[in-house]
Design an enzyme around this catalytic site. Structure first.
Site, PDB file in Angstrom:
ATOM      1  N   HIS A  90       1.056 -11.826   0.578  1.00 31.58           N
ATOM      2  CA  HIS A  90       0.471 -11.586   1.903  1.00 31.58           C
ATOM      3  C   HIS A  90      -0.947 -11.046   1.778  1.00 31.58           C
ATOM      4  O   HIS A  90      -1.366 -10.555   0.727  1.00 31.58           O
ATOM      5  CB  HIS A  90       1.343 -10.614   2.711  1.00 31.58           C
ATOM      6  CG  HIS A  90       1.166  -9.175   2.340  1.00 31.58           C
ATOM      7  ND1 HIS A  90       1.005  -8.178   3.263  1.00 31.58           N
ATOM      8  CD2 HIS A  90       1.136  -8.566   1.132  1.00 31.58           C
ATOM      9  CE1 HIS A  90       0.862  -7.021   2.640  1.00 31.58           C
ATOM     10  NE2 HIS A  90       0.944  -7.222   1.350  1.00 31.58           N
ATOM     11  N   CYS A 130      -3.804  -4.116   1.173  1.00 32.21           N
ATOM     12  CA  CYS A 130      -2.554  -3.682   0.535  1.00 32.21           C
ATOM     13  C   CYS A 130      -2.789  -3.590  -0.981  1.00 32.21           C
ATOM     14  O   CYS A 130      -3.558  -4.358  -1.535  1.00 32.21           O
ATOM     15  CB  CYS A 130      -1.437  -4.691   0.813  1.00 32.21           C
ATOM     16  SG  CYS A 130       0.099  -4.355  -0.093  1.00 32.21           S
ATOM     17  N   SER A 154       1.811  -1.376   9.440  1.00 32.46           N
ATOM     18  CA  SER A 154       0.768  -1.295   8.406  1.00 32.46           C
ATOM     19  C   SER A 154      -0.512  -1.983   8.833  1.00 32.46           C
ATOM     20  O   SER A 154      -1.579  -1.687   8.301  1.00 32.46           O
ATOM     21  CB  SER A 154       1.277  -1.932   7.112  1.00 32.46           C
ATOM     22  OG  SER A 154       2.377  -1.192   6.622  1.00 32.46           O
TER      23      SER A 154
HETATM   24  O1  LIG Z   1       3.596  -0.873   0.951  1.00 35.71           O
HETATM   25  C1  LIG Z   1       2.703  -1.285   0.228  1.00 35.71           C
HETATM   26  C2  LIG Z   1       2.996  -1.829  -1.172  1.00 35.71           C
HETATM   27  C3  LIG Z   1       3.674  -3.166  -1.027  1.00 35.71           C
HETATM   28  C4  LIG Z   1       3.940  -3.768  -2.356  1.00 35.71           C
HETATM   29  C5  LIG Z   1       5.209  -4.271  -2.605  1.00 35.71           C
HETATM   30  C6  LIG Z   1       5.464  -4.869  -3.828  1.00 35.71           C
HETATM   31  C7  LIG Z   1       4.467  -4.958  -4.801  1.00 35.71           C
HETATM   32  C8  LIG Z   1       3.195  -4.452  -4.540  1.00 35.71           C
HETATM   33  C9  LIG Z   1       2.919  -3.853  -3.319  1.00 35.71           C
HETATM   34  N1  LIG Z   1       1.441  -1.341   0.602  1.00 35.71           N
HETATM   35  C10 LIG Z   1       0.982  -0.718   1.840  1.00 35.71           C
HETATM   36  C11 LIG Z   1       0.652  -1.822   2.855  1.00 35.71           C
HETATM   37  C12 LIG Z   1       1.787  -2.752   3.145  1.00 35.71           C
HETATM   38  N2  LIG Z   1       2.566  -2.649   4.226  1.00 35.71           N
HETATM   39  C13 LIG Z   1       3.442  -3.679   4.171  1.00 35.71           C
HETATM   40  C14 LIG Z   1       4.484  -4.082   5.039  1.00 35.71           C
HETATM   41  C15 LIG Z   1       5.251  -5.188   4.710  1.00 35.71           C
HETATM   42  C16 LIG Z   1       5.006  -5.911   3.537  1.00 35.71           C
HETATM   43  C17 LIG Z   1       3.969  -5.525   2.667  1.00 35.71           C
HETATM   44  C18 LIG Z   1       3.200  -4.399   2.997  1.00 35.71           C
HETATM   45  N3  LIG Z   1       2.158  -3.772   2.364  1.00 35.71           N
HETATM   46  C19 LIG Z   1      -0.304   0.043   1.573  1.00 35.71           C
HETATM   47  O2  LIG Z   1      -0.937  -0.228   0.536  1.00 35.71           O
HETATM   48  O3  LIG Z   1      -0.648   0.867   2.447  1.00 35.71           O
END
Ligand SMILES: O=C(CCc1ccccc1)N[C@H](Cc1nc2ccccc2[nH]1)C(=O)O
Length: 162
Positions: free
Chosen positions: A45, A112, A153
Site C-alpha cells: 500500500h 507508512c 491512519s
Molecule cells: O502500522 C504501520 C506498520 C504497518 C506495517 C505492517 C507490516 C510491515 C511493515 C509495516 N504503519 C503505520 C501506518 C499504517 N497504518 C495502516 C493501516 C492499515 C494497513 C497498513 C497501515 N500502515 C505508521 O507508520 O504510522
C-alpha cells in the site's frame, strides 16, 4: 477433514448425525463450511497521512524537507484529509497509466514505515488490519489496485499481490 478457523465437528443426538459448529460465531450447519481460499492474502500500500491521522508523523516528513530545503524537519503532518486525497489520486492515476508502479511510488511517497519495503505489508488474515483496509484488500483480485481507502491512519492505495 480440514476446517476453517473456529469451526469444529459436533454430534447431534437428536438426529444421530454430525454437524459443524463455529465456536466464535456460534453458527451451526449440517454441511461442512467451505475452506475459504481468501483467508490469507498479501498486499502492498501507499499511505498519505493528514493532520487528523492516528499518528500524524512519518519518516518522510522527518527526512525529505531537511534534505531538499533549508526548512527544519517538521514533527507533525499538517495537510488536510482533502489534500491527502488529492495527492493520493495523482499517484493512483500515474500507477493506472503505467507511468510508475505502486512499489516505486510507495518507496518515496508513502507515510507508512512499509515504504522501505515498497509498501509491502506481507501476508495477513482478516482481523489484523483496520477494518476499512481489510475489507478493501480482501475484495481485490490478485494484481488489482484499490480506489482510495480511508482509515484512521490516513488515505491508502492498496495493491493485492497474492
Ligand atoms: O502500522 C504501520 C506498520 C504497518 C506495517 C505492517 C507490516 C510491515 C511493515 C509495516 N504503519 C503505520 C501506518 C499504517 N497504518 C495502516 C493501516 C492499515 C494497513 C497498513 C497501515 N500502515 C505508521 O507508520 O504510522
Amino acid at each position: 477433514m480440514e476446517l476453517p478457523q473456529n469451526w469444529e465437528v459436533r454430534h447431534s443426538r437428536t438426529y444421530s448425525k454430525d454437524y459443524y459448529f463455529n465456536t466464535l460465531t456460534k453458527e451451526s450447519r449440517w454441511d461442512p463450511p467451505p475452506m475459504g481460499e481468501n483467508e490469507r492474502i498479501r498486499a502492498s500500500h501507499l499511505l498519505i497521512k493528514h493532520k487528523d491521522s492516528r499518528r500524524p508523523s512519518s519518516w518522510k516528513e522527518m527526512l525529505t524537507p531537511h534534505l531538499f530545503s533549508l526548512s527544519l524537519p517538521q514533527e507533525k503532518i499538517l495537510r488536510t484529509k482533502e489534500e491527502a486525497l488529492e495527492i493520493l489520486k495523482r499517484h493512483q492515476k500515474r500507477i493506472e497509466t503505467g507511468e510508475t508502479t505502486l512499489s516505486a511510488a510507495a518507496t518515496t511517497e508513502s507515510d507508512c514505515s512499509s515504504a522501505r519495503r515498497g509498501g509491502d505489508l506481507g501476508h495477513f488474515e482478516r482481523g489484523q488490519m483496520q477494518k476499512p483496509f481489510e475489507d478493501a484488500a480482501f475484495a481485490l483480485e490478485v494484481g488489482q489496485l484499490s480506489e482510495p481507502v480511508f482509515t484512521d491512519s490516513g488515505v491508502h492505495l492498496i495493491l493485492r499481490t497474492a
